[in-house]
Design a protein around this motif. Sequence first.
Motif, mmCIF file in Angstrom:
data_model
loop_
_atom_site.group_PDB
_atom_site.id
_atom_site.type_symbol
_atom_site.label_atom_id
_atom_site.label_comp_id
_atom_site.label_asym_id
_atom_site.label_seq_id
_atom_site.Cartn_x
_atom_site.Cartn_y
_atom_site.Cartn_z
ATOM 1 N N ALA A 267 0.826 -1.201 0.000
ATOM 2 C CA ALA A 267 0.000 0.000 0.000
ATOM 3 C C ALA A 267 0.868 1.261 0.000
ATOM 4 C CB ALA A 267 -0.940 -0.006 1.199
ATOM 5 N N HIS A 268 1.951 1.262 0.772
ATOM 6 C CA HIS A 268 2.849 2.426 0.761
ATOM 7 C C HIS A 268 3.481 2.599 -0.624
ATOM 8 C CE1 HIS A 268 2.826 3.966 4.806
ATOM 9 N NE2 HIS A 268 2.969 2.757 5.323
ATOM 10 N N SER A 269 3.944 1.514 -1.221
ATOM 11 C CA SER A 269 4.557 1.611 -2.543
ATOM 12 C C SER A 269 3.552 2.085 -3.583
ATOM 13 C CB SER A 269 5.144 0.248 -2.942
ATOM 14 O OG SER A 269 5.741 0.306 -4.215
ATOM 15 N N GLY A 270 2.348 1.513 -3.540
ATOM 16 C CA GLY A 270 1.327 1.908 -4.500
ATOM 17 C C GLY A 270 0.893 3.347 -4.310
ATOM 18 N N ARG A 271 0.704 3.752 -3.054
ATOM 19 C CA ARG A 271 0.288 5.131 -2.815
ATOM 20 C C ARG A 271 1.381 6.104 -3.227
ATOM 21 N NH1 ARG A 271 -1.784 7.159 3.056
ATOM 22 N NH2 ARG A 271 0.465 7.217 3.466
ATOM 23 N N GLY A 272 2.649 5.694 -3.057
ATOM 24 C CA GLY A 272 3.742 6.526 -3.535
ATOM 25 C C GLY A 272 3.632 6.778 -5.035
ATOM 26 N N GLN A 273 3.253 5.744 -5.786
ATOM 27 C CA GLN A 273 3.100 5.907 -7.232
ATOM 28 C C GLN A 273 1.954 6.851 -7.568
ATOM 29 O OE1 GLN A 273 3.477 1.960 -9.388
ATOM 30 N NE2 GLN A 273 3.737 1.276 -7.271
ATOM 31 N N VAL A 274 0.864 6.758 -6.794
ATOM 32 C CA VAL A 274 -0.253 7.678 -7.021
ATOM 33 C C VAL A 274 0.185 9.118 -6.770
ATOM 34 C CG1 VAL A 274 -2.535 8.396 -6.222
ATOM 35 C CG2 VAL A 274 -2.022 5.963 -6.491
ATOM 36 N N TYR A 275 0.847 9.367 -5.633
ATOM 37 C CA TYR A 275 1.291 10.720 -5.321
ATOM 38 C C TYR A 275 2.304 11.223 -6.351
ATOM 39 C CZ TYR A 275 -1.075 11.031 -0.811
ATOM 40 O OH TYR A 275 -2.013 11.106 0.173
ATOM 41 N N GLU A 276 3.163 10.324 -6.829
ATOM 42 C CA GLU A 276 4.117 10.757 -7.852
ATOM 43 C C GLU A 276 3.387 11.207 -9.111
ATOM 44 O OE1 GLU A 276 8.170 9.266 -10.187
ATOM 45 O OE2 GLU A 276 7.173 7.913 -8.764
ATOM 46 N N ARG A 277 2.364 10.474 -9.512
ATOM 47 C CA ARG A 277 1.599 10.866 -10.694
ATOM 48 C C ARG A 277 0.828 12.164 -10.459
ATOM 49 N NH1 ARG A 277 -0.841 5.304 -13.461
ATOM 50 N NH2 ARG A 277 1.080 4.069 -13.303
ATOM 51 N N LYS A 278 0.468 12.415 -9.194
ATOM 52 C CA LYS A 278 -0.224 13.653 -8.861
ATOM 53 C C LYS A 278 0.759 14.810 -8.647
ATOM 54 C CE LYS A 278 -4.451 11.932 -6.612
ATOM 55 N NZ LYS A 278 -5.413 12.988 -7.002
ATOM 56 N N LYS A 279 2.055 14.545 -8.816
ATOM 57 C CA LYS A 279 3.120 15.541 -8.678
ATOM 58 C C LYS A 279 3.346 15.977 -7.221
ATOM 59 C CE LYS A 279 3.356 15.474 -13.163
ATOM 60 N NZ LYS A 279 4.420 14.666 -13.828
ATOM 61 N N ASP A 280 2.854 15.203 -6.269
ATOM 62 C CA ASP A 280 3.127 15.471 -4.862
ATOM 63 C C ASP A 280 4.355 14.651 -4.477
ATOM 64 O OD1 ASP A 280 3.220 15.851 -2.148
ATOM 65 O OD2 ASP A 280 1.091 15.445 -1.794
ATOM 66 N N LEU A 281 5.534 15.176 -4.836
ATOM 67 C CA LEU A 281 6.753 14.373 -4.727
ATOM 68 C C LEU A 281 7.202 14.181 -3.285
ATOM 69 C CD1 LEU A 281 8.808 15.660 -7.793
ATOM 70 C CD2 LEU A 281 7.059 13.870 -7.659
ATOM 71 N N ALA A 282 6.920 15.131 -2.416
ATOM 72 C CA ALA A 282 7.304 14.971 -1.015
ATOM 73 C C ALA A 282 6.549 13.790 -0.393
ATOM 74 C CB ALA A 282 7.032 16.251 -0.240
ATOM 75 N N GLN A 283 5.233 13.735 -0.647
ATOM 76 C CA GLN A 283 4.453 12.614 -0.113
ATOM 77 C C GLN A 283 4.841 11.307 -0.798
ATOM 78 O OE1 GLN A 283 2.194 12.561 2.556
ATOM 79 N NE2 GLN A 283 2.622 10.392 2.207
ATOM 80 N N ALA A 284 5.173 11.368 -2.085
ATOM 81 C CA ALA A 284 5.621 10.157 -2.783
ATOM 82 C C ALA A 284 6.890 9.620 -2.144
ATOM 83 C CB ALA A 284 5.846 10.458 -4.265
ATOM 84 N N ARG A 285 7.842 10.512 -1.871
ATOM 85 C CA ARG A 285 9.080 10.069 -1.222
ATOM 86 C C ARG A 285 8.798 9.450 0.143
ATOM 87 N NH1 ARG A 285 11.118 14.978 -3.260
ATOM 88 N NH2 ARG A 285 10.916 15.951 -1.198
ATOM 89 N N ALA A 286 7.887 10.073 0.892
ATOM 90 C CA ALA A 286 7.566 9.558 2.224
ATOM 91 C C ALA A 286 7.016 8.141 2.141
ATOM 92 C CB ALA A 286 6.562 10.482 2.913
ATOM 93 N N ASP A 287 6.116 7.901 1.196
ATOM 94 C CA ASP A 287 5.551 6.549 1.061
ATOM 95 C C ASP A 287 6.581 5.565 0.530
ATOM 96 O OD1 ASP A 287 2.901 6.228 2.029
ATOM 97 O OD2 ASP A 287 2.175 7.561 0.466
#
Length: 562
Positions: A267-287
């Motif tokens: 779930a963390h890895s998948g959510r990171g991919q979602v945030y990366e696609r949404k351009k929220d890179l800080a949250q993507a890195r966190a996940d």
Amino acid sequence: MLRVVPLISVMLVSGLAIAAAEPQAGDDLAICRDRQADAQARTTACENLLNADRVTGKDKAVALSVRGNNLINKRDNVHAIETLSMGFDLDPDNAIILNLRGIAYERTGQDDLAMADFNLALQKRPTYGVPYNNRGVIQLRRNALQSALDDFSLSIKYTPKFILGWTNRARVRTLMKDFDGALADFAEAEKIDPTAPQIAGNRCITYGLMGKFDQAFADCNGIIEKQPKNTGAINNRAYVSMMKGDLDAALKDYNAALQINPNNIRAHSGRGQVYERKKDLAQARADYRSAAYSLTKFDELDVARARTIAQERLAALTPQTPGGAPSGRRVALVIGNGAYKNVHALPNPPRDSKMIASVLKDVGFQTVISVSDLTRDKFFDALKTFADEAEKADWAVVYYAGHGFEIGGVNYLVPVDAKLAVDRDAETQAVALEQVIAAVGAARKVRLVILDACRDNPFAPTMQHTLSLKLVDKGFSNIEPGAGFMVVYAAKHGETAIDGDNGADSPFSTALAREIKVPKVEIRKLFDIVRDDVWSMTKHEQQPFSYGSPPGREDFYFVAGK
């Protein structure tokens, strides 16, 4: 990337070698030999024979194979290897023992030894289908798709009623984009057991990759309707939503999975991919960070794939010189959990943590977050907040005092609202040490975790044991943190720490607070001194232990001196 239901290998499913003599029906030897006997009755019979030393030769090998199988089910793979090796010495032609030992080797991260055992089992019995499947799983992990396909096909050839052979081959065919072949394999699996959850769970992904989203969601939803807390199916549905381009639906499902199990790597890895696609890179890195760090040598296939994605994307999104030049900024998170709601309270941790927080402020840490008596959700919130601070710092330190122990090979810190009625509840109610490692992981230089938590497990007397988890009553297990990380236990793995008597601080926190303030003591030496002091203070009853190390090309000091 393919996401899968982790039903990938099989253990004791075929006939064990049986000695020639026919015992009287109903005695321990007959039950131990009988692979159709009730599992618990067979285990009891085999244990009776072994404990009374009433069995020898090939019969003893059978009994040891049953014991080894049970140890694997409890995730006690080290002792399983020892037990099965004794059985192999007694019966070198027993292919079942070799197959079981291969699984235990695989689950301790020793794939080469696992492959050797699977190969030898097949040399002994070329028509034994199960080792072909288990060998295929390792080939699949190595991304050797054609070799995996060939092995799963041989498993099906020799054991056509073995459902995992069909579903595993379907997964490989999906990766190879042979979707019609994959669907045909799922159909064959349904003939064997139409209710097997791995069929719909994996077929959901196949349909998604085919662009047949209605069929994909129907498969995933069918599982979730019956099992609302099935995080595997929820993660699969989230991934299908990502394939469809519905990032909001994917995010909703990943959030739901993490609400059920905040430690969930997929779930963390998948959510990171979602945030990366949404351009929220800080949250993507966190996940990605929450999914990237591993303290175990083995992951199930779907977890391994998710972790690999997280590691690759975290590296891609992390600047080579984060935040510019080193700033000397040092941050700490200090946690003291004592007010436990379902077991006896611990008076020392909140007091010890406040003392450590005060000392860290005194020696110049710019940010010290000091919190006590955290529930599960507040614990994870504190880690997230701190990880954001760590990303801007050279030093990140977490100190935790409270209950903590190993269950099923995983080290957990225990929030104050944990119930842990069943040992597997730790996966969803406690905080995996990996998540604490992730919180310090963004710091540029020193990434330090200090655990004054090696206490007896107070949940053990009432906790229900399951077949799939091994409960450890005392302390943490040993770990191998990655390069640049240092983890300090207040007591050596498998041992317990001593609390202070009559309102006194614990020996470990007392020694730590004193030594941190001493100028010009390099951090590695500092913890050696703390170890020696605690060893002396407790009259050789408690020995702290350090794992890993800060970067080796630089010295680090809590107080540098002049």
